[in-house]
Design a protein around this motif. Structure first.
Motif, PDB file in Angstrom:
ATOM      1  N   THR A 168       0.810  -1.223   0.000  1.00  0.00           N
ATOM      2  CA  THR A 168       0.000   0.000   0.000  1.00  0.00           C
ATOM      3  C   THR A 168       0.841   1.270   0.000  1.00  0.00           C
ATOM      4  O   THR A 168       0.302   2.374  -0.094  1.00  0.00           O
ATOM      5  CB  THR A 168      -0.936   0.013   1.221  1.00  0.00           C
ATOM      6  OG1 THR A 168      -0.158  -0.083   2.428  1.00  0.00           O
ATOM      7  CG2 THR A 168      -1.916  -1.156   1.164  1.00  0.00           C
ATOM      8  N   GLY A 169       2.157   1.118   0.144  1.00  0.00           N
ATOM      9  CA  GLY A 169       3.043   2.271   0.061  1.00  0.00           C
ATOM     10  C   GLY A 169       3.057   3.167   1.283  1.00  0.00           C
ATOM     11  O   GLY A 169       3.380   4.353   1.173  1.00  0.00           O
ATOM     12  N   VAL A 170       2.726   2.606   2.456  1.00  0.00           N
ATOM     13  CA  VAL A 170       2.753   3.416   3.685  1.00  0.00           C
ATOM     14  C   VAL A 170       4.020   3.109   4.479  1.00  0.00           C
ATOM     15  O   VAL A 170       4.782   2.206   4.133  1.00  0.00           O
ATOM     16  CB  VAL A 170       1.495   3.165   4.556  1.00  0.00           C
ATOM     17  CG1 VAL A 170       0.243   3.481   3.751  1.00  0.00           C
ATOM     18  CG2 VAL A 170       1.451   1.730   5.083  1.00  0.00           C
ATOM     19  N   ALA A 171       4.221   3.862   5.541  1.00  0.00           N
ATOM     20  CA  ALA A 171       5.443   3.735   6.341  1.00  0.00           C
ATOM     21  C   ALA A 171       5.613   2.325   6.893  1.00  0.00           C
ATOM     22  O   ALA A 171       4.667   1.719   7.422  1.00  0.00           O
ATOM     23  CB  ALA A 171       5.406   4.737   7.490  1.00  0.00           C
ATOM     24  N   LEU A 172       6.814   1.809   6.779  1.00  0.00           N
ATOM     25  CA  LEU A 172       7.153   0.490   7.316  1.00  0.00           C
ATOM     26  C   LEU A 172       7.494   0.608   8.798  1.00  0.00           C
ATOM     27  O   LEU A 172       8.028   1.633   9.241  1.00  0.00           O
ATOM     28  CB  LEU A 172       8.357  -0.085   6.571  1.00  0.00           C
ATOM     29  CG  LEU A 172       8.149  -0.437   5.107  1.00  0.00           C
ATOM     30  CD1 LEU A 172       9.508  -0.650   4.433  1.00  0.00           C
ATOM     31  CD2 LEU A 172       7.292  -1.691   4.981  1.00  0.00           C
ATOM     32  N   PRO A 173       7.234  -0.426   9.573  1.00  0.00           N
ATOM     33  CA  PRO A 173       7.669  -0.396  10.972  1.00  0.00           C
ATOM     34  C   PRO A 173       9.183  -0.399  11.061  1.00  0.00           C
ATOM     35  O   PRO A 173       9.867  -0.957  10.191  1.00  0.00           O
ATOM     36  CB  PRO A 173       7.068  -1.675  11.566  1.00  0.00           C
ATOM     37  CG  PRO A 173       6.846  -2.575  10.396  1.00  0.00           C
ATOM     38  CD  PRO A 173       6.533  -1.674   9.238  1.00  0.00           C
ATOM     39  N   VAL A 174       9.712   0.231  12.110  1.00  0.00           N
ATOM     40  CA  VAL A 174      11.163   0.297  12.293  1.00  0.00           C
ATOM     41  C   VAL A 174      11.622  -0.456  13.538  1.00  0.00           C
ATOM     42  O   VAL A 174      12.815  -0.688  13.716  1.00  0.00           O
ATOM     43  CB  VAL A 174      11.648   1.764  12.380  1.00  0.00           C
ATOM     44  CG1 VAL A 174      11.243   2.538  11.134  1.00  0.00           C
ATOM     45  CG2 VAL A 174      11.118   2.455  13.635  1.00  0.00           C
ATOM     46  N   ALA A 175      10.667  -0.825  14.413  1.00  0.00           N
ATOM     47  CA  ALA A 175      11.049  -1.449  15.682  1.00  0.00           C
ATOM     48  C   ALA A 175      10.002  -2.455  16.132  1.00  0.00           C
ATOM     49  O   ALA A 175       8.843  -2.405  15.736  1.00  0.00           O
ATOM     50  CB  ALA A 175      11.230  -0.377  16.763  1.00  0.00           C
ATOM     51  N   VAL A 176      10.476  -3.368  16.979  1.00  0.00           N
ATOM     52  CA  VAL A 176       9.623  -4.374  17.610  1.00  0.00           C
ATOM     53  C   VAL A 176       9.907  -4.347  19.100  1.00  0.00           C
ATOM     54  O   VAL A 176      11.073  -4.288  19.518  1.00  0.00           O
ATOM     55  CB  VAL A 176       9.914  -5.789  17.071  1.00  0.00           C
ATOM     56  CG1 VAL A 176       8.987  -6.804  17.724  1.00  0.00           C
ATOM     57  CG2 VAL A 176       9.786  -5.838  15.559  1.00  0.00           C
ATOM     58  N   GLN A 177       8.858  -4.391  19.902  1.00  0.00           N
ATOM     59  CA  GLN A 177       9.036  -4.405  21.344  1.00  0.00           C
ATOM     60  C   GLN A 177       8.516  -5.735  21.896  1.00  0.00           C
ATOM     61  O   GLN A 177       7.314  -5.921  22.072  1.00  0.00           O
ATOM     62  CB  GLN A 177       8.299  -3.229  21.991  1.00  0.00           C
ATOM     63  CG  GLN A 177       8.609  -3.086  23.473  1.00  0.00           C
ATOM     64  CD  GLN A 177       8.036  -1.808  24.069  1.00  0.00           C
ATOM     65  OE1 GLN A 177       7.360  -1.843  25.082  1.00  0.00           O
ATOM     66  NE2 GLN A 177       8.325  -0.677  23.438  1.00  0.00           N
ATOM     67  N   PRO A 178       9.417  -6.672  22.189  1.00  0.00           N
ATOM     68  CA  PRO A 178       9.013  -7.957  22.735  1.00  0.00           C
ATOM     69  C   PRO A 178       9.398  -8.098  24.211  1.00  0.00           C
ATOM     70  O   PRO A 178      10.217  -7.333  24.728  1.00  0.00           O
ATOM     71  CB  PRO A 178       9.830  -8.937  21.893  1.00  0.00           C
ATOM     72  CG  PRO A 178      11.150  -8.204  21.716  1.00  0.00           C
ATOM     73  CD  PRO A 178      10.819  -6.707  21.726  1.00  0.00           C
ATOM     74  N   HIS A 179       8.838  -9.074  24.861  1.00  0.00           N
ATOM     75  CA  HIS A 179       9.254  -9.478  26.209  1.00  0.00           C
ATOM     76  C   HIS A 179      10.507 -10.331  26.035  1.00  0.00           C
ATOM     77  O   HIS A 179      10.448 -11.424  25.481  1.00  0.00           O
ATOM     78  CB  HIS A 179       8.117 -10.278  26.845  1.00  0.00           C
ATOM     79  CG  HIS A 179       8.424 -10.853  28.188  1.00  0.00           C
ATOM     80  ND1 HIS A 179       7.562 -11.689  28.860  1.00  0.00           N
ATOM     81  CD2 HIS A 179       9.502 -10.727  29.007  1.00  0.00           C
ATOM     82  CE1 HIS A 179       8.075 -12.052  30.018  1.00  0.00           C
ATOM     83  NE2 HIS A 179       9.262 -11.476  30.115  1.00  0.00           N
TER      84      HIS A 179
END
Length: 317
Positions: A168-179
């Motif tokens: 869709t051409g939108v911003a990609l995620p840059v980070a993941v917050q896991p336990h």
């Protein structure tokens, strides 16, 4: 300093957790902790719109409000603030309209024009993922958010989010917050880190100190006499295997003149794709350990020793 994934965010390699602000740390103590963190070289603060709605008398947004008042009072330069959406009692879930309203409410509480890093706090299976991805992308397009990220998402859903964002051409995620920490490794190392490596995502782990267990303060499962709200959560790790990890952290820390907590944070920072662990401080006295953990560099042998003592059995298909 460390770069978060493929973003332009260059931050101190430890995020100060804001979950205690308005909970176990009142406004004045929170201000003092924030001052000490920034004065010590920190510049990355993590919170969520739901903090701390679980406290009797609170309604959510207390942490963001305190941080916003502190930002207005201190006007610090180059501070990165991350917050999250989906768990606030008034803004539950990840429907597009809710994401927008929640972001606007967070901006107002924080007193900023743009959120540096905005997380989908928990996956919401009741909403089509494309709707959520589009909503986050619109926030970036409209300038309300600089970077998007996900928290508590499975590897499969992270991959699906990225596929939708690319299509869709939108911003990609840059980070993941896991336990993720020395006593909770399996899922992250087996599934999340490979996806993070593939798509250049930075890990910003929470529960980095296992609710305080990895400070070495809790060496017994008996919480009698403990007044900390987190005592029970930490003490559950005080098994024979858990205490071996504490002993090894203490041995390695002593060689560096470092505490158990700082050594545990240093181990986490040494793991693939980890950008900045999150750790909170209820008092100013706890801040130096966090700062030290962001600067301590372990040798490869020391990291391997901690890997061995915390070894887990990989899951099978």
């Amino acid at each position: 300093m460390t770069r978060i994934g493929h973003s332009d965010l260059d931050v101190f390699p430890l995020a100060l957790g804001g979950n205690v602000f308005g909970w176990t740390a009142d406004r004045d103590e929170s201000f003092a902790v924030l001052d000490a963190f920034i004065d010590g070289g920190g510049d990355f603060i993590d919170t969520a719109d739901s903090y701390s709605s679980w406290v009797p008398g609170n309604s959510g947004g207390e942490s963001e409000t305190i941080i916003g008042e502190w930002l207005a009072s201190r006007k610090p330069a180059d501070v990165t603030v991350a917050t999250k959406v989906s768990q606030h009692p008034d803004f539950s879930g990840l429907a597009a309209s809710n994401v927008r309203k929640a972001a606007e409410a967070s901006l107002a509480r924080l007193g900023v024009d743009t959120i540096d890093l905005y997380y989908a706090h928990f996956d919401d299976a009741s909403v089509p993922l494309e709707e959520t991805v589009t909503a986050f992308g619109q926030l970036v397009s409209d300038g309300l958010v600089r970077n998007v990220a996900v928290s508590n998402y499975s590897a499969e859903r992270i991959r699906e989010w990225i596929e939708i964002a690319r299509r869709t051409g939108v911003a990609l995620p840059v980070a993941v917050q896991p336990h993720y920490n020395l006593v909770h490794r399996n899922v992250v190392e087996e599934t999340i880190i490979p996806v993070a490596e593939e798509f250049d995502l930075g890990l910003v782990p929470y529960y980095s100190l296992a609710s305080g267990f990895l400070t070495g303060k809790y060496r017994s499962a008996d919480t009698a006499g403990q007044t900390s709200p987190r005592a029970a959560g930490a003490a559950k790790y005080a098994t024979e295997a858990g205490l071996r990890i504490i002993d090894e952290l203490e041995r390695i820390g002593d060689a560096h003149g470092a505490t158990i907590a700082a050594t545990a944070l240093a181990w986490l920072r040494a793991k693939p794709t980890v950008a900045a662990p999150i750790a909170s401080a209820r008092t100013v006295a706890q801040v130096p350990d966090l700062l030290a953990g962001a600067r301590l560099e372990l040798t490869a042998d020391e990291v391997e020793a901690l890997d061995r003592v915390s070894e887990w059995t990989p899951t099978t298909a």
